[in-house]
Design an enzyme around this catalytic site. Sequence first.
Site, PDB file in Angstrom:
ATOM      1  CB  SER A   1      -0.880   0.012   1.261  1.00  0.00           C
ATOM      2  OG  SER A   1      -1.460   1.287   1.482  1.00  0.00           O
TER       3      SER A   1
ATOM      4  CE1 TYR B   1      -4.465  -1.779   4.602  1.00  0.00           C
ATOM      5  CE2 TYR B   1      -3.547   0.387   4.098  1.00  0.00           C
ATOM      6  CZ  TYR B   1      -4.021  -0.844   3.675  1.00  0.00           C
ATOM      7  OH  TYR B   1      -4.057  -1.143   2.336  1.00  0.00           O
TER       8      TYR B   1
END
Length: 266
Positions: free
Chosen positions: A128, A142
């Site tokens: 990501s 995350y």
Amino acid sequence: MKYAFISGSESGLARASIQRLTQLGYTVFCADKIYSSNKIENNLHYIKMDITKDQDILSAYEYVLSVTDKLDLVTNFAGIVTLGSLIELPMDSLDKIIAINLLGTYKINATFFPLVQNACGRIVNISSEYGKICGVPFHGYYGISKHAIETYNESLRRELITSGVKVICIRPGAFKTNMQARVTGQFEEMVNNTQLYKSQLTKMQGMMITELEKAKSPEIFAETYIKAVTSKKPKKYYKTNNSFKMKLLNILPASMQDWAFKRYFK
């Protein structure tokens, strides 16, 4: 005939990527926990698999091995986003996201590696934009999982550097998927339930909405994914639709980043 194994196959990014793979003539093994049973449709093999269950992963491996002894491509798209305070959320919140985002990728690659090695194939890991940027408040769970993916990916690439197996990492930003849609609900829940950060989260909610408005179609991601799959000399890392604001923040020294967040939250 080329073969690919895709876990988390019902995610938005996976579906768009699988469509492109089939157009290139791949037979794709699609693994996801939402399937009621295994089935075959044209060049797609659907496999019921929960990535958090070791026996499911082993059963999926045995299914693939019953069809082929080689895989040209393996990618794990299974992933979740957990937003919230590293102080306020239940302690098992980190356990869950690590089990899916990090350990899921690790276990899939380790299990299916013999078949990838047989084909001198490729492992494409999904990180990501949060995998390389600074620690963002209330995005810690995350960010931790994706920073771990980056270290895992780099270590694996170097372990396999003489094997013929290519290891590639993709860092997507915001895309229009169910995962992104759930982020809005998570933020609303955080604002309503926080005991410590009402003001800060309310401010961040506005910024998040602005960033999500820049989300692109999953087909844009799929274009980058196919480059990673098909390029004769693929890059080590691919970025797609990364936030300019986050990239700009990340180039600042840590002290300046702290100053920026402190000023923003006042």
